[in-house]
Structure formats: C-alpha cells, structure tokens
Design an enzyme around this catalytic site. Structure first.
Site, PDB file in Angstrom:
ATOM      1  N   HIS A  88       0.483  -1.366  -0.163  1.00  0.00           N
ATOM      2  CA  HIS A  88       0.054   0.113   0.251  1.00  0.00           C
ATOM      3  C   HIS A  88       0.934   0.484   0.200  1.00  0.00           C
ATOM      4  O   HIS A  88       2.083   1.764   0.634  1.00  0.00           O
ATOM      5  CB  HIS A  88      -0.588   0.152   0.941  1.00  0.00           C
ATOM      6  CG  HIS A  88      -2.282  -0.621   1.093  1.00  0.00           C
ATOM      7  ND1 HIS A  88      -3.265  -0.775   1.084  1.00  0.00           N
ATOM      8  CD2 HIS A  88      -2.170  -2.417   1.829  1.00  0.00           C
ATOM      9  CE1 HIS A  88      -4.224  -1.927   0.400  1.00  0.00           C
ATOM     10  NE2 HIS A  88      -3.659  -2.605   1.670  1.00  0.00           N
ATOM     11  N   LYS A 138      27.176 -14.235   8.581  1.00  0.00           N
ATOM     12  CA  LYS A 138      28.347 -13.918   8.189  1.00  0.00           C
ATOM     13  C   LYS A 138      28.324 -14.234   6.599  1.00  0.00           C
ATOM     14  O   LYS A 138      27.586 -15.184   6.289  1.00  0.00           O
ATOM     15  CB  LYS A 138      29.055 -15.298   8.921  1.00  0.00           C
ATOM     16  CG  LYS A 138      28.040 -16.546   8.670  1.00  0.00           C
ATOM     17  CD  LYS A 138      28.895 -17.751   9.396  1.00  0.00           C
ATOM     18  CE  LYS A 138      28.093 -19.274   8.968  1.00  0.00           C
ATOM     19  NZ  LYS A 138      28.878 -20.084  10.003  1.00  0.00           N
ATOM     20  N   THR A 144      14.812  -6.069   4.698  1.00  0.00           N
ATOM     21  CA  THR A 144      13.816  -5.270   3.560  1.00  0.00           C
ATOM     22  C   THR A 144      14.899  -3.737   2.971  1.00  0.00           C
ATOM     23  O   THR A 144      14.455  -3.409   2.086  1.00  0.00           O
ATOM     24  CB  THR A 144      14.244  -4.014   5.210  1.00  0.00           C
ATOM     25  OG1 THR A 144      15.008  -3.868   5.849  1.00  0.00           O
ATOM     26  CG2 THR A 144      12.893  -4.442   5.796  1.00  0.00           C
ATOM     27  N   LYS A 145      16.086  -5.061   2.506  1.00  0.00           N
ATOM     28  CA  LYS A 145      17.609  -4.564   1.744  1.00  0.00           C
ATOM     29  C   LYS A 145      17.704  -5.354   0.505  1.00  0.00           C
ATOM     30  O   LYS A 145      17.752  -6.408   1.126  1.00  0.00           O
ATOM     31  CB  LYS A 145      18.268  -3.783   2.202  1.00  0.00           C
ATOM     32  CG  LYS A 145      18.240  -2.195   3.640  1.00  0.00           C
ATOM     33  CD  LYS A 145      18.721  -1.881   3.808  1.00  0.00           C
ATOM     34  CE  LYS A 145      18.327  -0.607   4.997  1.00  0.00           C
ATOM     35  NZ  LYS A 145      19.827   0.099   5.711  1.00  0.00           N
TER      36      LYS A 145
END
Length: 170
Positions: A97, A167, A149-150
């Site tokens: 959204h 790691k 999120t990345k």
C-alpha cells in the site's frame, strides 16, 4: 465485473493449490500459473496451501521448492532462480500500500509495486518476509523468521528483523 473476476480467480487458485505435492499435481499447478502469464521452469514443487496472486509477472527457475503456506504477491514482479528453497509460511511481497503525503487517506492511495529478485541456489528459511524491491544474491541463506528489507549480497547468511549479514558462506 473486476471484483467478480478477482474472486473467481481466487476461488480456483485456492482449490488448485490445496492439492498435494505429487508430481502430476505440480505439473497441473505449473500449467495453471502459465495460463495466468507466469514463466515456470521444470520440476517445481508446490506444497499444499500456497497462495500466488495475481499469478502474472512470476518467473520460477528449474527445481524451485515452495513449502506449505508460502504467499507470493506478483503485482510488481517476482523472479525466483533455479534450485531455490522457500521455507514454510514465507511471504514474498512485490507490492504494498502507498502511504500518501500530507496525511491523505491510505485506503484509496493505491499500491507501490517493485520487482523482487531471488537468484539461484538461495535458501529462504521458514517464516521469512521479503519486502518489495529486494534482490537476494546467489547462494544466500536467509535465516528463519527474518524480515528482508534491503538487498542481500551473494553467498552470505542473513538473519533478524531487519535482516543483517551474519557471516559469509565458506
């Protein structure tokens, strides 16, 4: 009319994807997704209870394994590379959204769509959330319960909320 078509698609898709992961049913599920506009590789394993909507803009490489409860929204495009494992109850979102500026109403603000790309030989653990616009590199491992999120670099372990590098793989 649009609402009727969406509900009809959801009805048929829920019945198709409740079928067991037997080879013949997996072929049937792959062909259903192809009819929806997806590009599907060979030997895909679909456990029962997955949800893929709307079905277009999905690309699955060969030998992808989608476990129980996987949810994939394909509005922004989702590409999953060959030999990738997607764990139980993982959610892959390619749209979300839109939050409007100046405190506008969220309900009618529409959606933001961004491609999600998951490279070859990736293992996404159970209960992960992959957000729109994320790229996960080849050979990466995403720990169970992570929120990605990345972008994730190739050949690393990531985990946590939000997911961070734990790691590098040996």
């Amino acid at each position: 009319m649009k609402n009727f078509l969406v509900c009809t698609f959801e009805f048929f898709a829920s019945w198709i994807f409740i079928l067991p992961r037997h080879k013949i049913f997996n072929i049937f599920k792959s062909n259903f997704l192809r009819l929806c506009g997806s590009k599907i590789g060979n030997s895909i394993t679909y456990y029962p209870g997955i949800k893929i909507s709307p079905g277009s803009k999905l690309i699955l490489g060969d030998h992808v394994d989608l476990a129980w409860g996987v949810l994939i929204t394909t509005g922004g495009g989702v590409q999953i590379g060959a030999r990738t494992l997607v764990g139980y109850n993982t959610q892959i979102f390619s749209s979300n959204h839109t939050v409007p500026k100046n405190r506008g109403q969220i309900f009618s603000a529409g959606h933001t769509k961004k491609q999600v790309t998951i490279a070859n030989d990736v293992w996404i653990g159970a209960g992960c959330i992959i957000l729109p616009g994320v790229n996960i590199g080849e050979g990466a491992v995403v720990a169970a319960g992570s929120v990605v999120t990345k972008d994730v670099s190739p050949f690393v372990y990531v985990g946590g909320v939000p997911a961070k590098i734990i790691k590098e793989r040996d």
